[in-house]
Design an enzyme around this catalytic site. Structure first.
Site, short mmCIF file in Angstrom:
data_model
loop_
_atom_site.label_atom_id
_atom_site.label_comp_id
_atom_site.label_asym_id
_atom_site.label_seq_id
_atom_site.Cartn_x
_atom_site.Cartn_y
_atom_site.Cartn_z
N SER A 22 37.72 23.92 42.06
CA SER A 22 37.64 24.79 43.10
C SER A 22 37.56 24.45 44.51
O SER A 22 36.60 23.59 44.75
CB SER A 22 36.45 25.74 42.93
N SER A 24 36.05 26.40 46.84
CA SER A 24 35.24 27.03 47.33
C SER A 24 33.93 26.28 47.91
O SER A 24 33.34 26.67 48.88
CB SER A 24 34.88 28.36 46.37
N THR A 69 35.34 33.43 39.49
CA THR A 69 36.83 33.10 39.35
C THR A 69 37.11 33.29 37.79
O THR A 69 36.10 33.54 37.21
CB THR A 69 37.09 31.93 40.12
N LYS A 73 36.22 37.43 35.69
CA LYS A 73 35.90 38.77 36.76
C LYS A 73 35.55 39.91 36.07
O LYS A 73 34.73 40.81 36.60
CB LYS A 73 37.07 38.65 37.83
N ASP A 109 38.82 40.25 47.26
CA ASP A 109 40.11 39.62 47.27
C ASP A 109 41.16 40.40 48.07
O ASP A 109 41.82 40.21 49.09
CB ASP A 109 40.88 39.56 45.77
N GLY A 133 54.67 41.70 41.15
CA GLY A 133 53.29 41.05 40.30
C GLY A 133 52.44 42.23 39.89
O GLY A 133 52.25 43.26 41.07
N ALA A 134 51.58 42.13 39.11
CA ALA A 134 50.75 43.15 38.47
C ALA A 134 49.48 42.66 37.75
O ALA A 134 48.75 43.35 37.24
CB ALA A 134 51.22 44.23 37.75
N GLY A 135 49.04 41.39 38.22
CA GLY A 135 48.02 40.68 37.71
C GLY A 135 46.76 40.92 38.74
O GLY A 135 46.88 41.96 39.51
N ALA A 137 45.33 39.43 41.08
CA ALA A 137 45.52 39.47 42.52
C ALA A 137 46.34 40.49 43.12
O ALA A 137 46.06 41.28 44.05
CB ALA A 137 46.09 38.21 42.92
N TYR A 220 49.06 29.39 47.80
CA TYR A 220 48.84 28.52 48.80
C TYR A 220 48.96 27.04 48.55
O TYR A 220 48.74 26.26 49.49
CB TYR A 220 47.32 28.88 49.48
P1 NAP Z 1 47.69 36.94 36.71
O1 NAP Z 1 46.64 37.85 36.67
O2 NAP Z 1 47.88 36.00 35.63
O3 NAP Z 1 48.88 37.74 37.01
C1 NAP Z 1 50.16 37.17 37.23
C2 NAP Z 1 51.18 38.14 37.49
O4 NAP Z 1 52.42 37.45 37.68
C3 NAP Z 1 51.78 39.07 36.27
O5 NAP Z 1 52.14 40.26 36.95
C4 NAP Z 1 52.88 38.42 35.58
O6 NAP Z 1 53.78 39.09 35.09
C5 NAP Z 1 53.64 37.72 37.02
N1 NAP Z 1 54.27 36.51 36.48
C6 NAP Z 1 53.66 35.38 36.07
N2 NAP Z 1 54.82 34.50 35.73
C7 NAP Z 1 55.89 34.98 36.17
C8 NAP Z 1 57.18 34.77 36.38
N3 NAP Z 1 57.73 33.51 36.05
N4 NAP Z 1 58.11 35.62 36.97
C9 NAP Z 1 58.02 36.75 37.33
N5 NAP Z 1 56.51 37.21 37.07
C10 NAP Z 1 55.52 36.24 36.61
O7 NAP Z 1 47.38 36.12 38.09
P2 NAP Z 1 46.83 36.55 39.26
O8 NAP Z 1 45.05 36.04 39.35
O9 NAP Z 1 47.10 37.59 39.87
O10 NAP Z 1 47.31 35.51 40.28
C11 NAP Z 1 48.70 35.56 40.74
C12 NAP Z 1 48.91 34.28 41.95
O11 NAP Z 1 48.27 34.64 43.05
C13 NAP Z 1 48.39 32.91 41.41
O12 NAP Z 1 49.84 32.17 41.98
C14 NAP Z 1 47.28 32.66 42.27
O13 NAP Z 1 47.10 31.28 42.85
C15 NAP Z 1 47.43 33.48 43.28
N6 NAP Z 1 46.24 33.89 44.19
C16 NAP Z 1 46.18 33.66 45.45
C17 NAP Z 1 44.64 33.93 45.92
C18 NAP Z 1 44.57 33.66 47.34
O14 NAP Z 1 43.46 33.55 47.67
N7 NAP Z 1 45.59 33.22 48.20
C19 NAP Z 1 43.86 34.67 45.21
C20 NAP Z 1 44.17 35.04 43.88
C21 NAP Z 1 45.38 34.65 43.37
P3 NAP Z 1 53.41 40.08 33.77
O15 NAP Z 1 52.49 41.19 33.78
O16 NAP Z 1 54.91 40.80 33.47
O17 NAP Z 1 53.03 39.11 32.74
#
Ligand code: NAP
Length: 272
Positions: A22, A24, A69, A73, A109, A133-135, A137, A220
């Protein structure tokens, strides 16, 4: 000059599994140093299933603030004494503040993402947004865009069920969409891991966007993803993921210490 902790030093940290990688601690400790605060922030590896014990430890040890993290969460949201409106809506906590014996869970976030847009001169209010995306973040971003007054927040995701859950967080302005929605978007937010590290995949085609659209990527590492690179070539305004990382931490620092966050110092520490 790095301070030596004393008997009066206040403690903060980040829990996760794994968490040693991390950034952080670098970001928060650099801020404490710049502000002259007698605080120290450490990485605390907490295995899955140990969140209740970790939070009891936070109370018992008088730790002032914890960042949270992956993968904790949701578990932290279920264990704290109270949740902010953002954390309750998302069912996810990325920041815990101790108020005496009570632990308050927040999620910074989405607010941090909007702060990064505003810092880049982009006001999300009135914009038609598409979120890829729908995770975790993406959901935080969807809610914060709606809260900030976006005219429309359309979620595009592989799994349509998850897209619908995310879109619901935007209330009346939320919708599930497809790549064809890029044609009318004036803010595109890339919130999947596509383009991270050595992945050269283009998460979306910026040529589909109208002139004048803004493209933000939450990834990033690298700072300029294939999507941002293509968007810049097209002459579009871009916002990288570092701003969100720094601003979500800045919101935590303000909540825990009451001090204004030294954004430039925190950004330099995040990239150092
Ligand atoms: P997560 O909860 O695992 O969600 C991932 C999302 O991406 C899901 O909706 C997934 O789709 C989709 N996905 C994964 N692989 C894919 C692919 N090959 N093609 C299309 N869609 C894909 O992850 P998260 O925590 O939301 O994080 C997502 C990204 O944001 C990561 O890269 C993370 O590093 C970045 N992030 C950045 C910050 C920041 O401070 N800048 C903060 C948090 C996260 P499905 O639902 O269909 O599986």
């Amino acid at each position: 000059m790095t301070r030596t902790p004393t008997g009066a030093t206040q403690l903060a940290g980040v829990i996760g599994w794994p968490v040693r990688h991390s950034r952080s601690p670098d970001i928060h400790n650099a801020a404490y140093e710049a502000l002259g605060l007698d605080w120290v922030y450490v990485a605390l590896p907490v295995p899955p299933g140990e969140v209740p014990a970790a939070l009891r430890g936070m109370r018992a040890l008088g730790i002032e603030g914890l960042s949270v993290t992956m993968p904790h969460k949701g578990a932290v949201a279920a264990e704290v004494d109270a949740l902010t409106a953002d954390a309750a809506a998302l069912g996810a906590v990325n920041s815990v503040r101790r108020d005496g014996d009570r632990l308050i869970g927040d999620n910074t976030d989405g607010g941090g993402f909007v702060d990064s847009l505003v810092e880049a001169g982009v006001d999300p209010s009135g914009r038609r947004c598409v979120v890829l995306g729908a995770g975790g973040a993406a959901r935080a971003v969807v809610r914060s865009l709606a809260t900030a007054g976006a005219a429309q927040v359309t979620v595009v995701n592989r799994d349509p069920g998850r897209a619908a859950t995310a879109a619901a967080l935007a209330g009346a302005v939320g919708a599930v969409g497809s790549a064809s929605d890029l044609g009318t978007a004036d803010l595109l937010v890339q919130a999947t891991p596509v383009g991270m590290g050595d992945d050269a995949t283009l998460a979306a085609d910026p040529d589909l966007l109208p002139a004048g659209a803004v493209v933000a990527d939450l990834v990033y590492h690298p700072l300029v993803t294939p999507l941002l690179d293509a968007a810049r070539t097209r002459g579009l305004t871009t916002v990288d993921g570092l701003g969100m990382l720094v601003h979500q931490a800045a919101r935590q620092l303000r909540a825990w210490t009451g001090c204004d966050a030294p954004i430039d110092v925190m950004r330099a520490a995040a990239t150092g």
